[in-house]
Design an enzyme around this catalytic site. Structure first.
Site, short mmCIF file in Angstrom:
data_model
loop_
_atom_site.label_atom_id
_atom_site.label_comp_id
_atom_site.label_asym_id
_atom_site.label_seq_id
_atom_site.Cartn_x
_atom_site.Cartn_y
_atom_site.Cartn_z
N ASN A 21 -3.04 12.85 -3.76
CA ASN A 21 -4.10 13.22 -4.70
C ASN A 21 -4.74 14.55 -4.32
O ASN A 21 -5.00 15.41 -5.18
CB ASN A 21 -5.17 12.13 -4.74
CG ASN A 21 -4.86 11.04 -5.74
OD1 ASN A 21 -4.16 11.25 -6.72
ND2 ASN A 21 -5.37 9.84 -5.49
N GLU B 102 -4.49 2.45 -4.51
CA GLU B 102 -3.04 2.47 -4.29
C GLU B 102 -2.51 1.14 -3.79
O GLU B 102 -1.40 1.04 -3.26
CB GLU B 102 -2.67 3.58 -3.29
CG GLU B 102 -3.10 3.33 -1.86
CD GLU B 102 -4.52 3.80 -1.55
OE1 GLU B 102 -4.79 4.11 -0.39
OE2 GLU B 102 -5.34 3.86 -2.49
N ASP C 42 0.85 -1.18 0.00
CA ASP C 42 0.00 0.00 0.00
C ASP C 42 0.89 1.24 0.00
O ASP C 42 1.85 1.32 0.78
CB ASP C 42 -0.91 0.00 1.23
CG ASP C 42 -2.08 0.95 1.08
OD1 ASP C 42 -3.16 0.48 0.72
OD2 ASP C 42 -1.89 2.16 1.32
N ILE C 43 0.61 2.21 -0.88
CA ILE C 43 1.35 3.47 -0.90
C ILE C 43 0.89 4.32 0.28
O ILE C 43 -0.30 4.58 0.44
CB ILE C 43 1.14 4.23 -2.22
CG1 ILE C 43 1.60 3.37 -3.40
CG2 ILE C 43 1.90 5.56 -2.20
CD1 ILE C 43 1.35 4.01 -4.75
N ASP D 241 -1.60 9.62 -10.49
CA ASP D 241 -1.42 8.63 -11.55
C ASP D 241 0.06 8.40 -11.86
O ASP D 241 0.50 7.27 -12.08
CB ASP D 241 -2.13 9.08 -12.82
CG ASP D 241 -3.65 9.06 -12.68
OD1 ASP D 241 -4.14 8.42 -11.72
OD2 ASP D 241 -4.33 9.67 -13.52
#
Length: 334
Positions: free
Chosen positions: A211, A246, A203-204, A220
């Site tokens: 965002n 993500e 997971d980021i 993106d």
């Protein structure tokens, strides 16, 4: 097409040309009208010069094998090979496919007409025979063009739909549907040791903030960059997926827990050390959290493995992020 496929295309269309010679129209002894050149044109249209030359050579060789060799037969063979070369070069022209095909048909028909003229010019109705040859060639050529064009379009649409169904368009990674399929296949594959399947859930960290602050275009770009780092940081046999948002996953085969942890830590460090340049030239640092599990501890089902990997990922995020966790143990970021 790669070179091998072009050769295969040339062989298949060459055999088609041989078949077309069998359905020829006899004019006099040793002189026939057929549409073998349409097979060569088809080869050029689909596979370029390599395919058309291959088809032409096959047709020419077969013509030599089943005919009494003389100067005229040798000339026809050379014309056939010349047609294969020239129509392949026409395929390189930057014009519409229809005009490429039309020029190929006209050129090949013209070259064979020269041979036909020298063979039948002494006949009373040789002009009529030439007209019939051109009419058959143009009608057959146009019919074949629309058939081949339809098949190419159908093949393209099939490939495109298959691509959309199996790959994530944003990152180019395999999607969640493929993840479920491959994980299930791994558990049922008798060639894979059933206690050596590993799974990374990734997971980021704080992706929503990226965002919100920098916009979805920046998000993106981060997704694409991280996806590239994941692919370059794992082993060749490992499979990387974007599961959504993500979240990413990596399916590890023939891996024990220690090896899986090492791979996960290599991935984490690779992402952490990278600098991401956004469209507005802002430089950004990103980290990831990773949950690790292998089925040497979980033997029930693929979904049990997924559940344990998800729990390990949650533990990594709960205890500070930018770390690798397995079971209830975490490796702190350095």
């Amino acid at each position: 097409m790669n070179f091998r496929k072009k050769i295969i295309m040339g062989i298949l269309t060459g055999l088609l040309g041989v078949l077309l010679m069998e359905f020829s129209i006899g004019i006099q002894k040793g002189t026939f009208i057929d549409l073998r050149h349409i097979a060569i044109v088809t080869a050029a249209f689909l596979g370029g010069t390599t395919a058309s030359l291959t088809a032409a050579i096959i047709i020419g060789v077969v013509r030599l094998l089943y005919s009494e060799i003389n100067n005229m037969i040798m000339a026809i063979t050379m014309i056939t090979i010349l047609v294969g070369l020239l129509v392949g070069e026409i395929k390189r022209l930057k014009i519409s496919p229809f005009y490429q095909w039309l020029f190929m048909i006209i050129l090949s028909t013209f070259l064979y007409s020269i041979v036909l003229y020298y063979r039948i010019r002494h006949l009373e109705h040789f002009a009529l025979f030439l007209q019939e040859f051109w009419a058959l060639s143009l009608i057959g050529g146009l019919f074949t063009f629309y058939l081949v064009h339809f098949l190419k379009l159908h093949n393209f649409l099939y490939y495109n739909y298959k691509l959309q169904a199996t790959y994530d368009y944003r990152t180019g990674l395999k999607n969640a549907r493929q993840f479920d399929l491959h994980l299930t296949e791994a558990f049922s594959n008798p060639n894979i040791k059933q206690d050596t399947i590993g799974l990374l859930f990734i997971d980021i960290d704080y992706f929503k903030q990226i965002n919100d602050r920098y916009g979805h275009h920046a998000g993106d770009l981060i997704l694409q960059e991280v996806a590239g780092l994941l692919k370059s940081s794992v082993r060749k046999q490992d499979k990387v997926y974007r599961n959504g948002g993500e979240e990413f996953s990596v399916l590890l085969l023939n891996t024990n827990l220690e090896e899986a942890i090492q791979i996960a830590e290599r991935v984490r460090i690779s992402v952490e050390k990278s600098t991401y340049i956004l469209p507005d030239q802002t430089q950004l640092k990103v980290t990831i959290s990773i949950g690790v599990v292998t089925n040497s501890r979980i033997k029930e089902s693929p979904m049990d493995l997924v559940h344990q990997a998800d729990e390990a990922l949650y533990e990594a995020k709960r205890t500070g992020r930018n770390k690798v966790c397995w079971a209830l143990t975490c490796q702190q970021s350095r």
